[in-house]
Design a protein around this motif. Structure first.
Motif, PDB file in Angstrom:
ATOM      1  N   PRO A   1     -12.579-127.202  32.409  1.00  0.00           N
ATOM      2  CA  PRO A   1     -12.418-126.473  33.684  1.00  0.00           C
ATOM      3  C   PRO A   1     -11.543-125.230  33.507  1.00  0.00           C
ATOM      4  N   HIS A   2     -12.068-124.059  34.035  1.00  0.00           N
ATOM      5  CA  HIS A   2     -11.309-122.796  33.951  1.00  0.00           C
ATOM      6  C   HIS A   2     -11.809-121.850  35.022  1.00  0.00           C
ATOM      7  N   GLN A   3     -11.046-120.788  35.271  1.00  0.00           N
ATOM      8  CA  GLN A   3     -11.405-119.766  36.242  1.00  0.00           C
ATOM      9  C   GLN A   3     -12.323-118.742  35.585  1.00  0.00           C
ATOM     10  N   GLU A   4     -13.400-118.401  36.317  1.00  0.00           N
ATOM     11  CA  GLU A   4     -14.368-117.458  35.728  1.00  0.00           C
ATOM     12  C   GLU A   4     -15.053-116.672  36.838  1.00  0.00           C
ATOM     13  N   GLN A   5     -15.399-115.368  36.518  1.00  0.00           N
ATOM     14  CA  GLN A   5     -16.138-114.529  37.460  1.00  0.00           C
ATOM     15  C   GLN A   5     -17.608-114.961  37.463  1.00  0.00           C
ATOM     16  N   VAL A   6     -18.070-115.299  38.650  1.00  0.00           N
ATOM     17  CA  VAL A   6     -19.448-115.790  38.781  1.00  0.00           C
ATOM     18  C   VAL A   6     -20.179-114.915  39.789  1.00  0.00           C
ATOM     19  N   VAL A   7     -21.457-114.518  39.461  1.00  0.00           N
ATOM     20  CA  VAL A   7     -22.285-113.726  40.385  1.00  0.00           C
ATOM     21  C   VAL A   7     -22.722-114.638  41.529  1.00  0.00           C
ATOM     22  N   THR A   8     -22.373-114.201  42.736  1.00  0.00           N
ATOM     23  CA  THR A   8     -22.710-115.005  43.912  1.00  0.00           C
ATOM     24  C   THR A   8     -23.718-114.326  44.829  1.00  0.00           C
ATOM     25  N   GLY A   9     -24.175-113.121  44.492  1.00  0.00           N
ATOM     26  CA  GLY A   9     -25.167-112.401  45.330  1.00  0.00           C
ATOM     27  C   GLY A   9     -25.235-110.942  44.916  1.00  0.00           C
ATOM     28  N   ASP A  10     -25.901-110.067  45.783  1.00  0.00           N
ATOM     29  CA  ASP A  10     -25.926-108.625  45.514  1.00  0.00           C
ATOM     30  C   ASP A  10     -25.633-107.875  46.790  1.00  0.00           C
ATOM     31  N   VAL A  11     -25.501-106.589  46.667  1.00  0.00           N
ATOM     32  CA  VAL A  11     -25.124-105.732  47.796  1.00  0.00           C
ATOM     33  C   VAL A  11     -26.379-105.147  48.427  1.00  0.00           C
ATOM     34  N   GLY A  12     -26.685-105.581  49.660  1.00  0.00           N
ATOM     35  CA  GLY A  12     -27.776-104.994  50.443  1.00  0.00           C
ATOM     36  C   GLY A  12     -29.117-105.061  49.748  1.00  0.00           C
ATOM     37  N   GLY A  13     -29.265-105.961  48.851  1.00  0.00           N
ATOM     38  CA  GLY A  13     -30.547-106.065  48.170  1.00  0.00           C
ATOM     39  C   GLY A  13     -30.789-104.955  47.188  1.00  0.00           C
ATOM     40  N   LEU A  14     -29.743-104.253  46.835  1.00  0.00           N
ATOM     41  CA  LEU A  14     -29.897-103.120  45.930  1.00  0.00           C
ATOM     42  C   LEU A  14     -29.722-103.535  44.470  1.00  0.00           C
ATOM     43  N   GLY A  15     -29.548-104.801  44.260  1.00  0.00           N
ATOM     44  CA  GLY A  15     -29.375-105.258  42.870  1.00  0.00           C
ATOM     45  C   GLY A  15     -27.985-105.078  42.339  1.00  0.00           C
ATOM     46  N   ILE A  16     -27.063-104.762  43.232  1.00  0.00           N
ATOM     47  CA  ILE A  16     -25.667-104.628  42.793  1.00  0.00           C
ATOM     48  C   ILE A  16     -25.001-105.997  42.931  1.00  0.00           C
ATOM     49  N   PRO A  17     -24.589-106.605  41.833  1.00  0.00           N
ATOM     50  CA  PRO A  17     -24.084-107.978  41.884  1.00  0.00           C
ATOM     51  C   PRO A  17     -22.729-108.064  42.601  1.00  0.00           C
ATOM     52  N   VAL A  18     -22.547-109.233  43.240  1.00  0.00           N
ATOM     53  CA  VAL A  18     -21.290-109.551  43.894  1.00  0.00           C
ATOM     54  C   VAL A  18     -20.626-110.711  43.097  1.00  0.00           C
ATOM     55  N   TYR A  19     -19.418-110.495  42.678  1.00  0.00           N
ATOM     56  CA  TYR A  19     -18.695-111.487  41.843  1.00  0.00           C
ATOM     57  C   TYR A  19     -17.613-112.207  42.669  1.00  0.00           C
ATOM     58  N   SER A  20     -17.386-113.451  42.275  1.00  0.00           N
ATOM     59  CA  SER A  20     -16.250-114.193  42.850  1.00  0.00           C
ATOM     60  C   SER A  20     -15.666-115.106  41.750  1.00  0.00           C
ATOM     61  N   THR A  21     -14.378-115.412  41.895  1.00  0.00           N
ATOM     62  CA  THR A  21     -13.688-116.256  40.911  1.00  0.00           C
ATOM     63  C   THR A  21     -13.851-117.717  41.306  1.00  0.00           C
ATOM     64  N   GLN A  22     -14.368-118.503  40.398  1.00  0.00           N
ATOM     65  CA  GLN A  22     -14.592-119.916  40.656  1.00  0.00           C
ATOM     66  C   GLN A  22     -14.179-120.749  39.436  1.00  0.00           C
ATOM     67  N   THR A  23     -13.925-122.016  39.691  1.00  0.00           N
ATOM     68  CA  THR A  23     -13.631-122.944  38.598  1.00  0.00           C
ATOM     69  C   THR A  23     -14.938-123.514  38.090  1.00  0.00           C
ATOM     70  N   VAL A  24     -15.170-123.343  36.853  1.00  0.00           N
ATOM     71  CA  VAL A  24     -16.393-123.859  36.247  1.00  0.00           C
ATOM     72  C   VAL A  24     -16.028-124.739  35.048  1.00  0.00           C
ATOM     73  N   GLY A  25     -17.003-125.525  34.616  1.00  0.00           N
ATOM     74  CA  GLY A  25     -16.778-126.404  33.468  1.00  0.00           C
ATOM     75  C   GLY A  25     -16.311-127.789  33.885  1.00  0.00           C
TER      76      GLY A  25
END
Length: 491
Positions: free
Chosen positions: A97-121
């Motif tokens: 388990p560690h903190q990592e930037q994960v893609v959670t979506g995009d901006v207005g459907g323009l393909g610009i990724p939205v990142y958030s910090t989550q615990t993974v592993g």
């Protein structure tokens, strides 16, 4: 209390002189030497002292049970199964388990990724290590621990008295063996004197026979008498050898040691009356007092059994950790502290039966104590009366010896002058021998009965049992009571 002159010659404390005796060596011993050596080497005293140590540690263990208890439990396990499958997959993809930037979506459907910090592993879940610590402190046990401690203390007091009683028994055994040796040596001397008297008389008869003054039958008759005297002497000498081996064994010497007693029987009137002796015995006999401590210990255990009717309060604290690695805590780490109360509201009568059982044990020890006191009185009375009977026999046999000696002298003179027959001489000699034997036996029985009386009365060896009990009842510990009652130098 004044000690008797002879058989109970000393109140012996532990001494530190070694005895290195070669086999078959002649060793001269006084009665005091014999008692001291027996007290140093007898195995029964060693066993009683070991029993005292056992009682001491049992009491200490009971005392320590009131203190805190800390326990630790650890586990190291290999784990697996369906429950851990997704966790293993997450571990394979992302590691622990560690903190990592994960893609959670995009901006207005323009393909610009939205990142958030989550615990993974996830943790590997192949192994698990757990450790737990717990602390418990008894706060209230309904009197169980307190009465178990009290019972242990009384058992320690009893063990002290058992050691003293064993010492007194060993002292008596040494005195008895010493007296037996003296007695058999005296009887052997009487038998030897009889042989010597017979040989002297035979020489006179032979001289008279050669002069034609007596018949050959007289010479043959005396020869037969001498043969009988010699047989008695052989038996007496064998009894001496057995007595020597017995005394040597009791005092810790090789059994083939030639022990030579250096003391002799003596007579001194005993100054105490029977009621005084009985009263002293009931107050001082270690086994009698030990029987009372048995009752006290059983009564304490009866009170301890009643704890089943009462609640228990315990102070508790604990901590638990678990991890993939030993003594780490990434999976879990928790602690707790406080009080724990338990109470058997209903135990189907178990406590009641335990209390009744304990009460029956008290009754058992009370009956045993009464029996012990009766035996103490009987032993004291028996030894006293035996001593008094022997005392009277000493006076009477002393007179009989003098009369028998006079009778033998007269018979000898009359026979030599030809006015009496040989049978009068042999009869007078046998009566003289018997009178001397009776006198020696009376002296022996007096001294041995006196030793038995002081054993029955509990005359102390190491410590005064009455002083010990008094100190203990005033609150002294077992060691303090020993110091207060000890007769010699401190051990």
């Amino acid at each position: 209390m004044k000690k008797s002159l002879f058989l109970i010659a000393a109140i012996c404390s532990a001494i530190s002189f070694p005895y290195h005796i070669a086999a078959a060596e002649t060793v001269g011993l006084t009665l005091t030497d014999s008692i001291e050596m027996a007290l140093l080497t007898d195995e029964s005293i060693e066993g009683a002292e070991a029993g005292r140590e056992a009682a001491l540690h049992a009491w200490k263990a009971a005392r320590r049970s009131k203190g805190p208890t800390v326990s630790w439990n650890a586990q190291a396990l290999r784990i697996g199964g369906r429950d851990y499958r997704s966790a293993r997959r997450a571990h394979s993809l992302y590691g622990n388990p560690h903190q990592e930037q994960v893609v959670t979506g995009d901006v207005g459907g323009l393909g610009i990724p939205v990142y958030s910090t989550q615990t993974v592993g996830s943790y590997a879940y192949d192994n698990t290590f757990s450790n737990s610590w717990s602390l418990s402190v008894p706060i209230y046990t309904g009197g169980q621990l307190e009465n178990q401690i009290k019972s242990g203390r009384y058992q320690l007091n009893k063990a002290d008295l058992t050691v003293e009683n064993t010492r007194q028994t060993v002292r008596y055994q040494a005195a008895e063996a010493y007296a037996n040796l003296l007695h058999y040596e005296n009887l052997a001397q009487v038998a030897k004197d009889a042989v010597d008297m017979g040989n002297t008389q035979l020489d006179l008869i032979r001289a008279q026979f050669e002069e034609g003054a007596v018949a050959e039958a007289d010479m043959l008759t005396m020869s037969v008498s001498i043969a009988n005297y010699k047989q008695n002497l052989v038996n007496a000498e064998k009894a001496v050898e057995v007595a020597k081996s017995t005394l040597a064994s009791i005092v810790g010497l090789p059994q083939d040691t030639d022990v030579e007693p250096l003391d002799h029987f003596s007579y001194e009137p005993y100054g105490k009356e029977l009621p005084e002796c009985e009263a002293y015995a009931l107050e001082h006999r270690p086994d009698g007092i030990a029987a009372d401590y048995d009752i006290k210990a059983a009564q304490a255990l009866k009170e301890a059994a009643k704890a089943g009717w009462r609640p228990r309060v315990t102070g508790v604290g604990s901590q638990n950790i678990a991890s993939n690695a030993p003594f780490a805590s990434e999976r879990s780490n928790n602690w707790q502290a406080g009080l724990s109360v338990s109470w058997n509201i209903f135990d189907n009568g178990v406590t009641s039966e335990n209390v009744r059982q304990a009460a029956s044990v008290v009754d058992q020890y009370e009956a045993g104590a009464r029996k012990t006191r009766k035996n103490i009185q009987l032993e004291t009375r028996t030894a006293y009366l035996n001593m008094k009977a022997a005392e009277q026999n000493i006076r009477e046999t002393a007179v009989a010896v003098q009369q028998a000696e006079d009778s033998y002298t007269i018979a000898q003179v009359r026979y030599e002058e030809g006015v009496d027959i040989l049978i009068s001489v042999t009869d007078a000699q046998e009566k003289l021998t018997q009178a001397r034997s009776n006198y020696m036996t009376a002296l022996y029985q007096y001294n041995l009965s006196r030793a038995a009386l002081e054993k029955a009365m509990g005359v102390p060896v190491g410590f005064d049992a009455s002083l010990y009990t008094g100190a203990e009842q005033e609150g002294a510990s077992a060691d303090e009571a020993l110091a207060a009652a000890w007769l010699g130098e401190e051990e």
